[in-house]
Design an enzyme around this catalytic site. Structure first.
Site, PDB file in Angstrom:
ATOM      1  N   LYS A 183       0.292  14.930  -2.136  1.00 38.38           N
ATOM      2  CA  LYS A 183      -0.793  14.224  -2.830  1.00 38.38           C
ATOM      3  C   LYS A 183      -1.200  12.993  -2.039  1.00 38.38           C
ATOM      4  CE  LYS A 183      -0.944  10.983  -5.951  1.00 38.38           C
ATOM      5  NZ  LYS A 183      -2.152  10.207  -5.595  1.00 38.38           N
ATOM      6  N   GLU A 257       9.948   5.304   1.570  1.00 37.63           N
ATOM      7  CA  GLU A 257       9.547   4.308   2.574  1.00 37.63           C
ATOM      8  C   GLU A 257       8.647   3.333   1.832  1.00 37.63           C
ATOM      9  OE1 GLU A 257       7.915   2.133   4.659  1.00 37.63           O
ATOM     10  OE2 GLU A 257       6.673   3.682   5.566  1.00 37.63           O
ATOM     11  N   CYS A 291       3.051  -1.606   5.796  1.00 43.58           N
ATOM     12  CA  CYS A 291       4.305  -1.931   5.108  1.00 43.58           C
ATOM     13  C   CYS A 291       5.260  -2.690   6.031  1.00 43.58           C
ATOM     14  CB  CYS A 291       4.968  -0.668   4.584  1.00 43.58           C
ATOM     15  SG  CYS A 291       5.024   0.638   5.800  1.00 43.58           S
ATOM     16  N   GLU A 388       5.241  -9.193  -1.100  1.00 42.95           N
ATOM     17  CA  GLU A 388       4.435  -8.446  -0.135  1.00 42.95           C
ATOM     18  C   GLU A 388       2.968  -8.561  -0.552  1.00 42.95           C
ATOM     19  OE1 GLU A 388       4.706  -4.118  -0.094  1.00 42.95           O
ATOM     20  OE2 GLU A 388       4.669  -4.189   2.098  1.00 42.95           O
TER      21      GLU A 388
END
Lengths: 510, 286
Positions: A183, A257, A291, A388
């Protein structure tokens, strides 16, 4: 026109032959989903690109069934060399259609064409080429002879590197003999659907790769489907937690991840011009939607002022604008939701007392934009040093001793990436040893290669993607147990002596 | 004249010291014939948290020790066990029954397990790591490192061999551990703490709790300063809940093994509690 201004040099969209609507790609065919269709738009112009099907529970079930069927009857029965040849075909088809894919990626995602053209798409092809060669060499992967795939892999990928993340997921899964239901993110489904066309051109057996589109709910249905054996997810730590909770107790193999807050450590003896380029690449590449971005600059106090001056000067030369323009350095923020998050975290940085500086960019009237921004006077407790941001925002901290640099770098629940800038080789090795991060770049940043494992420590997730280690995320040992028996030993039964004698006798007979 | 036996007080082993539970609780341990043997400390949440603090403090010294040194320390555990084999045979026999020969075999296998893993200390990184032929002027190396603080739920049986088979592979790479010993048969593991205490392993690198795993393990599964949880002996606990709780801090979780081959030795058990770090170094003549 100043020397910094360039005439527009847009890449043409004429190379694209898009359909107005895309269905779900299941069992080798595009079919309509039963959920509510949605539009994918260009984040730089807000123009609609195409209407995309949404997979509901029934569609997810059909997709997983197709993957199961093709796993049982086709893919797991093919020998590795044949699986490899399909992957080689895919690699070549991607190379042949690379410009088209780059334009589609930049249009749908908002990233500069020079990045999609020179980084994303070449890596996509390289990833398939690398894992193609593994398909008939799995005995050498490190799990002993005859390692086995898990079965059906459910894969959910993010919007920051749409096609590259697809390649990271699909190439090793197929090489190992799994089949896939993938997806893509709801804001960037376009290149995954073009990839489905590439599967058709490669004459891939139906059901080996199924691509279903939709938002978070579709992803949730997919990873929770009881007939899935392996779950691989790249995205936020919050969603990663949710998935880890959801698969608990199921024996589904999981790799994650997730997020990061990468430290980029600059020592006073660093090659300063290279370091400036590396810092810029580390946090402003792909608008900071990375990331493993080097979002915390940890700089030795003695060179702080000089380095910040140079950074500001360099950032003032970056060109923000049309992602399809070949001269663009900073593209659009992928979605209004992400832009809001970046704005909110940046405002919090100011409120908490950090000093904000943003490059003086002219923002296009339409679309979602955020200028390259630096926070100085940041302390380790500030939210801009902890959360983040996933945008073009750099937080600057300082240190005096290497030990302090290491402590600050490790002072985060994340552990994905880090950078070290110094001319002293022995210091690089010593600092690299101490950093609790899965990828460490010394005098460089944001380098990727299909042969190089990538993935996090701590709350940045588990498992690796890329390289031999990335293959292990899709394989299990050939022995029936989770762990193979290395030698005959005491069994746990009531009469170990007899069992040992039995096993010794068996050995002798054999 | 006959000697009147002095029973041993079995305590928890936390931060290199033998302590009673801070809760003041104990529970009765019985032999194979259901005869009372000892009141063993029943660890509390606070004891578990103290053990985690000790394990975290010991991580830098144990993981920072040379691989050669870690191998020698693990080998020394085997040496000391060898010297005390009669005590362990007696304890296993008392707890599990099954005859002297089986108990002796279990001690032998335990000793050999420590030796086997000791030998891996300076080799597993060579087998599990590699250079990567990346495009561009970079030297790129993937190495293995210990995951951090690992919580282990030891198998109930075999009491000594199960403990060693669960703990040795976690320890060898430099992880530090908090172990919940077998609840019905904790004495061999608690006596092993005496071996560990004289083995040169840094204090806090191994912490041993006796008590009710169903009570203590949820605190360990949710503890934010634990990096991984090894559920090898948690087959009859609600381990799915433990795994779900561990998800909050994204701990690595190794679930109970399907075939229950608790005493197998394998490299994969070592690697399950390691991380791969990949370092890119620039190459340049200038």
């Amino acid at each position: 026109m100043t020397f910094l201004e360039y005439a527009p040099a847009p890449e043409s969209k004429a190379i694209l032959k898009l359909k107005p609507e895309y269905g779900l790609f299941i069992d080798g065919k595009f079919i309509s989903g039963h959920g509510k269709p949605f539009q994918t738009i260009s984040p730089s112009t807000e123009d609609p690109i195409a209407t995309i099907s949404c997979a509901n529970e029934q569609d997810v079930d059909v997709a997983v069934s197709a993957a199961r069927r093709s796993y049982e009857h086709i893919w797991s029965r093919l020998n590795g060399a044949v699986r490899g040849k399909y992957l080689f075909r895919i690699a070549r088809l991607i190379q042949e259609r690379s410009r088209e894919l780059a334009v589609a990626e930049s249009w749908d995602n908002g990233k500069p064409i020079k990045e999609s053209r020179d980084v994303d798409i070449p890596l996509v092809a390289a990833w398939f080429f690398y894992y193609a060669g593994w398909a008939d060499k799995l005995d050498y992967a490190g799990l002993g002879a005859d390692p086995q795939p898990f079965g059906v892999a459910a894969q959910v990928i993010p919007w920051n590197f749409p096609l590259l993340m697809l390649a990271w997921k699909i190439a090793p899964a197929l090489a190992a003999g799994n089949t896939v239901v993938l997806k893509p993110a709801e804001t960037t489904p376009l290149t995954a659907l073009l990839f489905a066309e590439i599967l058709e051109q490669a004459d891939m057996p139906p059901g080996v790769v199924n691509i279903i589109t939709g938002a978070g709910e579709t992803g949730r249905l997919l990873v929770n489907h009881p007939d899935v054996n392996k779950v691989a997810f790249t995205g936020s730590t919050a969603v990663g937690r949710e998935i880890a909770r959801a698969v608990s107790g199921t024996h589904k193999k999981l790799t994650l991840e997730l997020g990061g807050k990468g430290a980029n450590i600059v020592f006073e003896d660093a090659p300063i011009d290279q370091a400036v380029e590396g810092i810029v690449n580390g946090i402003f590449f792909n608008q900071g939607h990375v990331c493993c971005a080097g979002s915390r600059l940890i700089v030795q106090e003695s060179i702080h002022d000089d380095l910040i001056e140079r950074l500001k000067s360099r950032l003032s030369t970056l060109r923000l604008g049309d992602p399809l323009d070949k001269n663009t350095d900073i593209g659009a923020i992928n979605s209004p939701a992400q832009l809001e998050r970046i704005k909110a975290l940046s405002s919090a940085g100011e409120v908490e007392g950090a000093t904000r500086w943003s490059a003086d960019c002219v923002m296009p009237a339409k679309g979602f934009w955020f200028p390259p921004t630096i926070f100085t006077n940041v302390s380790t407790s500030h939210s801009v040093a902890r959360d983040e941001i996933f945008g073009p925002v750099l937080s600057v901290l300082t240190f005096r001793t290497p030990a302090e640099a290491i402590a600050k770098a490790n002072n985060t629940p994340y552990g994905l990436s880090a950078g070290i800038w110094t001319d002293k080789g022995s210091r690089i090795l010593a600092v690299a040893d101490e950093l609790r991060a899965g990828v460490v770049w010394a005098n460089t940043f944001n380098r990727f290669d299909p042969s190089s494992p990538f993935g996090g420590y701590k709350e940045s997730g588990y498992g690796r993607e890329g390289g031999r280690h990335g293959l292990l995320a899709y394989l299990k040992s050939g022995a029936p147990a989770t762990f193979k028996r290395s030698e005959k030993q005491v069994p746990t039964s009531a009469s170990p002596v007899k069992a040992i004698r039995r096993s010794r006798m068996t050995k002798r007979v054999v | 004249m006959s000697h009147m036996m002095i029973p041993k007080t079995y305590k928890l082993y936390i931060n290199g010291t033998f302590v009673r539970s801070e809760s003041g609780r104990s529970y009765q341990v019985f032999d194979k014939n259901h005869v009372f043997v000892a009141n063993v400390a029943m660890a509390s949440r606070k004891d578990a948290r103290d053990a985690v603090v000790a394990a975290r403090s010991a991580f830098s010294s144990w993981s920072g020790a040379s691989a050669y040194n870690r191998g020698q320390v693990l080998y020394r555990i085997a040496e000391i066990l060898e010297g005390r084999r009669e005590q362990f045979i007696a304890e296993i026999l008392q707890a599990e029954g099954g005859g002297r020969a089986n108990a002796a075999l279990q001690v032998n296998e335990t000793i050999d397990t420590w030796v086997w893993y000791a030998g891996w200390a300076d080799k597993y990184a060579q087998v599990a790591g590699n250079t990567n032929p990346v495009t561009g002027p970079y030297f790129n190396l993937s190495v293995t490192e210990p995951t951090g603080v690992v919580s282990v739920i030891a198998p109930k049986r075999p009491s000594l061999l199960g403990f060693a088979s669960a703990v040795a592979p976690v320890l060898v790479s430099g992880n530090t551990v908090v172990v919940i010993a077998s609840q019905p048969h904790p004495l061999p593991a608690l006596s092993l703490s005496e071996v560990l205490a004289t083995s040169d392993i840094p204090k806090g690198a191994v912490n041993i709790l006796s008590g009710n795993p169903a009570e203590i393990s949820p605190w360990l599964a949710s503890h934010a300063d634990i990096n991984a949880i090894y559920l090898i002996g948690a087959g009859d606990l609600n381990w799915a809940d433990l795994q779900a709780s561990a998800a909050e801090t994204l701990k690595r979780v190794v679930p109970p093994e399907a075939d229950n081959d608790i005493a197998s030795r394998s490299l994969e058990r070592i690697l399950a509690f390691t991380e791969i770090k990949t370092v890119w170094h620039t190459k340049s003549l200038s």
